[in-house]
Design a protein around this motif. Structure first.
Motif, PDB file in Angstrom:
ATOM      1  N   SER A  38      10.265   8.080 -66.849  1.00 57.45           N
ATOM      2  CA  SER A  38      10.112   8.171 -68.304  1.00 57.45           C
ATOM      3  C   SER A  38       9.054   7.176 -68.770  1.00 57.45           C
ATOM      4  N   GLY A  39       8.199   7.633 -69.679  1.00 56.86           N
ATOM      5  CA  GLY A  39       7.181   6.756 -70.233  1.00 56.86           C
ATOM      6  C   GLY A  39       5.897   6.669 -69.444  1.00 56.86           C
ATOM      7  N   CYS A  40       5.760   7.491 -68.384  1.00 55.77           N
ATOM      8  CA  CYS A  40       4.556   7.403 -67.548  1.00 55.77           C
ATOM      9  C   CYS A  40       3.396   8.226 -68.109  1.00 55.77           C
ATOM     10  N   GLY A  41       3.657   9.085 -69.110  1.00 53.03           N
ATOM     11  CA  GLY A  41       2.582   9.858 -69.732  1.00 53.03           C
ATOM     12  C   GLY A  41       2.542  11.322 -69.361  1.00 53.03           C
ATOM     13  N   LYS A  42       3.496  11.790 -68.572  1.00 52.52           N
ATOM     14  CA  LYS A  42       3.429  13.175 -68.094  1.00 52.52           C
ATOM     15  C   LYS A  42       3.630  14.193 -69.216  1.00 52.52           C
ATOM     16  N   THR A  43       4.598  13.952 -70.112  1.00 54.50           N
ATOM     17  CA  THR A  43       4.820  14.886 -71.223  1.00 54.50           C
ATOM     18  C   THR A  43       3.668  14.834 -72.214  1.00 54.50           C
ATOM     19  N   THR A  44       3.123  13.652 -72.454  1.00 49.12           N
ATOM     20  CA  THR A  44       1.950  13.534 -73.329  1.00 49.12           C
ATOM     21  C   THR A  44       0.788  14.348 -72.778  1.00 49.12           C
ATOM     22  N   THR A  45       0.601  14.298 -71.462  1.00 48.69           N
ATOM     23  CA  THR A  45      -0.462  15.075 -70.817  1.00 48.69           C
ATOM     24  C   THR A  45      -0.277  16.566 -71.075  1.00 48.69           C
ATOM     25  N   MET A  46       0.967  17.052 -70.901  1.00 48.87           N
ATOM     26  CA  MET A  46       1.244  18.465 -71.144  1.00 48.87           C
ATOM     27  C   MET A  46       1.047  18.833 -72.616  1.00 48.87           C
ATOM     28  N   ARG A  47       1.491  17.964 -73.516  1.00 47.90           N
ATOM     29  CA  ARG A  47       1.377  18.253 -74.942  1.00 47.90           C
ATOM     30  C   ARG A  47      -0.080  18.320 -75.391  1.00 47.90           C
ATOM     31  N   MET A  48      -0.957  17.613 -74.696  1.00 51.06           N
ATOM     32  CA  MET A  48      -2.381  17.714 -75.025  1.00 51.06           C
ATOM     33  C   MET A  48      -2.928  19.082 -74.631  1.00 51.06           C
ATOM     34  N   VAL A  49      -2.428  19.668 -73.554  1.00 48.60           N
ATOM     35  CA  VAL A  49      -2.846  21.020 -73.180  1.00 48.60           C
ATOM     36  C   VAL A  49      -2.339  22.026 -74.216  1.00 48.60           C
ATOM     37  N   ALA A  50      -1.111  21.805 -74.700  1.00 49.98           N
ATOM     38  CA  ALA A  50      -0.524  22.721 -75.677  1.00 49.98           C
ATOM     39  C   ALA A  50      -1.162  22.598 -77.055  1.00 49.98           C
ATOM     40  N   MET A 157       5.851  23.771 -68.772  1.00 44.38           N
ATOM     41  CA  MET A 157       7.307  23.635 -68.677  1.00 44.38           C
ATOM     42  C   MET A 157       7.676  22.154 -68.695  1.00 44.38           C
ATOM     43  N   ASP A 158       8.405  21.750 -69.738  1.00 41.84           N
ATOM     44  CA  ASP A 158       8.762  20.354 -69.940  1.00 41.84           C
ATOM     45  C   ASP A 158      10.229  20.118 -69.566  1.00 41.84           C
ATOM     46  N   LYS A 184       1.938  34.983 -60.947  1.00 34.64           N
ATOM     47  CA  LYS A 184       0.634  34.386 -60.614  1.00 34.64           C
ATOM     48  C   LYS A 184      -0.056  33.790 -61.847  1.00 34.64           C
ATOM     49  N   VAL A 185       0.735  33.031 -62.619  1.00 38.00           N
ATOM     50  CA  VAL A 185       0.207  32.353 -63.802  1.00 38.00           C
ATOM     51  C   VAL A 185       0.128  30.857 -63.519  1.00 38.00           C
ATOM     52  N   THR A 186      -0.995  30.256 -63.854  1.00 35.26           N
ATOM     53  CA  THR A 186      -1.152  28.815 -63.703  1.00 35.26           C
ATOM     54  C   THR A 186      -0.020  28.106 -64.446  1.00 35.26           C
ATOM     55  N   THR A 187       0.670  27.191 -63.756  1.00 44.60           N
ATOM     56  CA  THR A 187       1.850  26.548 -64.328  1.00 44.60           C
ATOM     57  C   THR A 187       1.753  25.036 -64.197  1.00 44.60           C
ATOM     58  N   ILE A 188       1.971  24.346 -65.312  1.00 45.08           N
ATOM     59  CA  ILE A 188       2.078  22.881 -65.317  1.00 45.08           C
ATOM     60  C   ILE A 188       3.522  22.543 -65.643  1.00 45.08           C
ATOM     61  N   TYR A 189       4.155  21.806 -64.762  1.00 47.15           N
ATOM     62  CA  TYR A 189       5.596  21.558 -64.849  1.00 47.15           C
ATOM     63  C   TYR A 189       5.826  20.045 -64.865  1.00 47.15           C
ATOM     64  N   VAL A 190       6.528  19.561 -65.869  1.00 46.16           N
ATOM     65  CA  VAL A 190       6.805  18.127 -66.009  1.00 46.16           C
ATOM     66  C   VAL A 190       8.236  17.838 -65.587  1.00 46.16           C
ATOM     67  N   THR A 191       8.428  16.810 -64.753  1.00 49.61           N
ATOM     68  CA  THR A 191       9.782  16.414 -64.357  1.00 49.61           C
ATOM     69  C   THR A 191       9.781  14.972 -63.865  1.00 49.61           C
ATOM     70  N   HIS A 192      10.961  14.341 -63.939  1.00 52.03           N
ATOM     71  CA  HIS A 192      11.160  13.044 -63.289  1.00 52.03           C
ATOM     72  C   HIS A 192      11.978  13.218 -62.007  1.00 52.03           C
ATOM     73  N   ASP A 193      12.368  14.462 -61.719  1.00 57.86           N
ATOM     74  CA  ASP A 193      13.224  14.776 -60.572  1.00 57.86           C
ATOM     75  C   ASP A 193      12.355  15.134 -59.372  1.00 57.86           C
ATOM     76  N   GLN A 194      12.309  14.249 -58.374  1.00 56.48           N
ATOM     77  CA  GLN A 194      11.412  14.498 -57.245  1.00 56.48           C
ATOM     78  C   GLN A 194      11.884  15.664 -56.367  1.00 56.48           C
ATOM     79  N   ILE A 195      13.174  16.027 -56.426  1.00 51.34           N
ATOM     80  CA  ILE A 195      13.634  17.214 -55.692  1.00 51.34           C
ATOM     81  C   ILE A 195      12.996  18.469 -56.289  1.00 51.34           C
ATOM     82  N   GLU A 196      12.935  18.554 -57.623  1.00 47.10           N
ATOM     83  CA  GLU A 196      12.254  19.678 -58.270  1.00 47.10           C
ATOM     84  C   GLU A 196      10.783  19.715 -57.873  1.00 47.10           C
ATOM     85  N   ALA A 197      10.158  18.551 -57.861  1.00 50.45           N
ATOM     86  CA  ALA A 197       8.743  18.498 -57.482  1.00 50.45           C
ATOM     87  C   ALA A 197       8.538  18.969 -56.054  1.00 50.45           C
ATOM     88  N   MET A 198       9.370  18.514 -55.135  1.00 49.49           N
ATOM     89  CA  MET A 198       9.234  18.875 -53.719  1.00 49.49           C
ATOM     90  C   MET A 198       9.429  20.372 -53.501  1.00 49.49           C
TER      91      MET A 198
END
Length: 353
Positions: A38-50, A157-158, A184-198
């Motif tokens: 939390s607070g690393c900037g990932k959601t802010t990055t996504m919100r700038m795309v939106a 996806m936030d 086959k749609v480009t997807t940006i996915y935000v999470t703090h859960d590394q299992i989801e990322a993996m």
């Protein structure tokens, strides 16, 4: 579909720098996960795309189109929120079809697209229900269907699975992965859960304090972390990170000694070792690297997590499911030199040995 590019992007909130000189190329049809605390900037990055936040400096592109200053409704992106954000007074069908209604899609075409999308996410038998009559997993599928029905250039996806229980999260991860493969749609996915990322990502961008610490496939980041932060963040249970000293290729710390680390000497070093690479042994085995008491034993089903007390911290090993050790029992531990990671405690960077 579309690629997404960040070029020297920064975002400030007053004096606070949320994103700093951010550069990233997200490929067409790629599933890219922004991972971090939390607070690393990932959601802010996504919100700038939106278009929900504007970059303070730098440029953001979808394909060759610079989207800085473009209104959100003209960016052709669809966002799935953590909170579902469904209209409680509308049925499932009406919720899914709302983006089409706003765009004045003809009713016949709209109905066809809604039915097709509902079938994809297994909601075709629930189209007449209200959100309050659905489970958490079904509500999340409605939110996904509402995004899919638009056929956008980019999905955003936030943390869409964070409100679901463990079993549903596992099921929805599989569904998301399969849907993205189909659509086959480009997807940006935000999470703090590394299992989801993996499990979901084609590539992962591990973020910390507004910058990308490492970018790569899940396997690359897990097997080859380049910084101390990435090493500690990626993995469940997390990597054992043990502070100590290295002299002439021998690491030493509070009863643990590991040799075979080349000719390296570091006064402030951190040794990293995955729990699956730490092995229990007999106390009298001459090759043990550590003898310590058991602090806890946790059966996870297919394996047993055993924590040992080493000075002021714990060292975790992943043992056999039939491991029978008891709390306070002293056991030996073996660590293979070719399976450890060495970090400089000052710079936090990986040291190759």
């Amino acid at each position: 579909m579309a690629s997404v590019s960040f070029k020297n992007v920064s975002k400030k909130f007053g004096e606070f720098v949320a994103i700093m000189d951010f550069n990233l190329e997200i490929r067409d049809k790629e599933f890219l996960v922004l991972l971090g605390p939390s607070g690393c900037g990932k959601t802010t990055t996504m919100r700038m795309v939106a278009g929900l936040e504007e970059a303070t400096s730098g440029d953001i592109y979808i394909d060759a189109d610079r989207i800085n200053g473009v209104l959100p409704k003209y960016r052709d992106v669809a966002m799935v929120f953590q909170s579902y954000a469904l209209y409680p007074h509308l049925t499932v069908e009406q919720n899914i079809g709302y983006p089409l209604k706003i765009r004045k899609v003809p009713p016949a075409e709209s109905k066809q697209r809604i039915v097709e999308v509902a079938r994809r996410v297994e909601l075709d038998s629930l189209l007449n229900r209200l959100p309050k009559e659905l489970s958490g997993g079904q509500r999340q599928r409605v939110a996904l269907a509402r995004a899919i029905v638009r056929t956008p250039r980019v999905f955003l996806m936030d943390e869409p699975l964070s409100n679901l229980d463990a079993k549903l999260r596992t099921q929805m991860r599989s569904e998301l992965k399969h849907l993205q493969h189909e659509l086959k749609v480009t997807t940006i996915y935000v999470t703090h859960d590394q299992i989801e990322a993996m499990t979901l990502a084609d590539r992962v961008a591990v973020m910390n304090k507004g910058v990308i610490e490492q970018l790569g496939t899940p396997r690359e980041i897990y097997n080859d972390p380049r910084t101390l932060f990435v090493a500690g963040f990626m993995g469940s249970p997390s990597m054992n990170l043990i502070p100590g000293e290295v002299r002439d290729g021998v690491f030493a710390s509070a009863g643990l000694r590991v040799g075979g680390l080349g000719r390296v000497s570091i006064s402030r070093a951190v040794l990293g070792i995955r729990p699956e690479d730490v092995h229990a042994a007999r106390v009298d085995d001459p090759d043990v690297n550590l003898v310590a008491p058991i602090y806890s034993v946790e059966l996870t089903g297919d394996s047993t997590l055993v924590s040992l007390r080493l000075g002021a911290q714990l060292v975790t090993l992943r043992g056999d499911k039939n491991f029978a050790g008891q709390i306070d029992q002293r056991i030996g531990v073996k660590v293979a030199a070719d399976r450890v990671f060495l970090f400089d405690g000052e710079t936090q960077a990986r040291v190759d040995v």
